[in-house]
Design a protein around this motif. Structure first.
Motif, PDB file in Angstrom:
ATOM      1  N   LEU A   1       0.815  -1.214   0.000  1.00  0.00           N
ATOM      2  CA  LEU A   1       0.000   0.000   0.000  1.00  0.00           C
ATOM      3  C   LEU A   1       0.850   1.266   0.000  1.00  0.00           C
ATOM      4  O   LEU A   1       0.451   2.298  -0.537  1.00  0.00           O
TER       5      LEU A   1
ATOM      6  N   GLU B   1       4.905   2.061  -4.706  1.00  0.00           N
ATOM      7  CA  GLU B   1       4.307   2.534  -5.950  1.00  0.00           C
ATOM      8  C   GLU B   1       3.925   1.370  -6.866  1.00  0.00           C
ATOM      9  O   GLU B   1       3.775   1.536  -8.068  1.00  0.00           O
TER      10      GLU B   1
ATOM     11  N   LEU C   1       1.107  -0.380  -6.816  1.00  0.00           N
ATOM     12  CA  LEU C   1      -0.275  -0.249  -7.257  1.00  0.00           C
ATOM     13  C   LEU C   1      -0.501   1.148  -7.821  1.00  0.00           C
ATOM     14  O   LEU C   1       0.015   2.140  -7.297  1.00  0.00           O
TER      15      LEU C   1
ATOM     16  N   SER D   1      -2.415   4.629  -8.675  1.00  0.00           N
ATOM     17  CA  SER D   1      -3.244   5.504  -7.835  1.00  0.00           C
ATOM     18  C   SER D   1      -4.717   5.177  -8.016  1.00  0.00           C
ATOM     19  O   SER D   1      -5.511   5.291  -7.075  1.00  0.00           O
TER      20      SER D   1
ATOM     21  N   SER E   1      -6.018   2.131  -8.585  1.00  0.00           N
ATOM     22  CA  SER E   1      -6.324   0.932  -7.798  1.00  0.00           C
ATOM     23  C   SER E   1      -6.398   1.255  -6.312  1.00  0.00           C
ATOM     24  O   SER E   1      -7.278   0.763  -5.600  1.00  0.00           O
ATOM     25  N   LEU E   2      -5.464   2.081  -5.833  1.00  0.00           N
ATOM     26  CA  LEU E   2      -5.475   2.462  -4.418  1.00  0.00           C
ATOM     27  C   LEU E   2      -6.753   3.215  -4.063  1.00  0.00           C
ATOM     28  O   LEU E   2      -7.346   2.993  -3.003  1.00  0.00           O
ATOM     29  N   LYS E   3      -7.173   4.095  -4.942  1.00  0.00           N
ATOM     30  CA  LYS E   3      -8.390   4.867  -4.684  1.00  0.00           C
ATOM     31  C   LYS E   3      -9.609   3.959  -4.621  1.00  0.00           C
ATOM     32  O   LYS E   3     -10.504   4.134  -3.782  1.00  0.00           O
TER      33      LYS E   3
ATOM     34  N   GLU F   1      -9.560   2.299  -1.285  1.00  0.00           N
ATOM     35  CA  GLU F   1      -9.873   3.238  -0.207  1.00  0.00           C
ATOM     36  C   GLU F   1     -11.368   3.518  -0.122  1.00  0.00           C
ATOM     37  O   GLU F   1     -11.896   3.819   0.957  1.00  0.00           O
TER      38      GLU F   1
END
Length: 241
Positions: A40, A43, A45, A47, A49-51, A54
């Motif tokens: 997490l 870098e 993943l 941005s 995918s992270l969003k 989240e």
């Protein structure tokens, strides 16, 4: 020869199933190189995918391993989750559990509670299969500090070959073996510092004379591509189980 253990009879084509599992492990091996929190924070993943992660509430996030996907997710991520669910086996509940091993307290030195739990659960099954199949040697892939090696060598009288890339971990394992084990037990465990890949695995098998006796290939934490490489490349003539 290979011996496939604990595959439910509902799997009609075992070879096809194993090939799909290995292919998935190969394609996503990068994912198993990092701890969850490190993934997490890195870098790795995108941005995007992270969003997406989240925006999931706690309940939805807990359901992802069971197949929850959303149409807005990237196709690759949806495939990964769905394929994991498709390949998850429904293992019948065992009528009897392997006998719990009595582990001397000194062998738990420097072992976290999490690691102790993993060893306590896995070691009895290894011992059971070794007994049933007349296996005398364990090949521990990614052996680390040799936690499970010491248990298997002392409680089961098995000879152990640990394969580990990190020479510092091998030095630590040898130091712990000398400190915690009797001389005859410590001499039953040897370590090889190398990286397993498609080019050198067969050579290592020849070097260790794996073909001379039945062996059990195990990995407590086979990180990265270790699982895929080991399962795909171990030659059948070496009688790994």
């Amino acid at each position: 020869m290979w011996k496939i253990m604990d595959i439910p009879k509902t799997v009609e084509d075992v070879e096809l199933y194993c090939e799909r599992v290995i292919s998935l492990l190969e394609e996503w091996s990068w994912l198993y190189q990092y701890r969850a929190t490190e993934i997490l924070l890195s870098e790795l993943l995108s941005s995007e995918s992270l969003k997406l992660m989240e925006n999931l509430d706690d309940h939805s996030l807990s359901q992802v391993p069971f197949g929850l996907v959303q149409s807005s997710w990237p196709q690759q991520l949806r495939f990964f989750v769905e394929e994991c669910v498709r390949l998850t086996l429904k293992i019948p509940v065992r009528q009897s559990q392997p006998v719990k091993l009595t582990v001397p307290n000194k062998l738990r030195k420097c072992t976290s509670m999490k690691k102790q739990h993993e060893i306590d659960e896995l070691a009895p099954y290894i011992m059971e299969h070794c007994l049933q199949s007349s296996i005398s040697r364990i090949y521990d892939i990614g052996s680390g500090l040799g936690y499970i090696d010491r248990i298997l060598a002392t409680t089961g009288g098995l000879s152990i070959v640990g394969v580990e890339l990190d020479s510092c971990k091998i030095e630590g394992a040898i130091k712990l073996n000398k400190e915690l084990l009797e001389q005859n037990q410590s001499s039953n465990i040897i370590y090889i510092a190398c990286r397993l890949d498609e080019e050198n695995l067969e050579h290592i098998c020849e070097q260790l004379q794996c073909y001379k006796e039945n062996g059990c290939l195990v990995g407590l934490h086979a990180c990265g591509d270790l699982s895929a490489v080991s399962l795909r490349q171990v030659p059948s003539k070496y009688a790994f189980y």
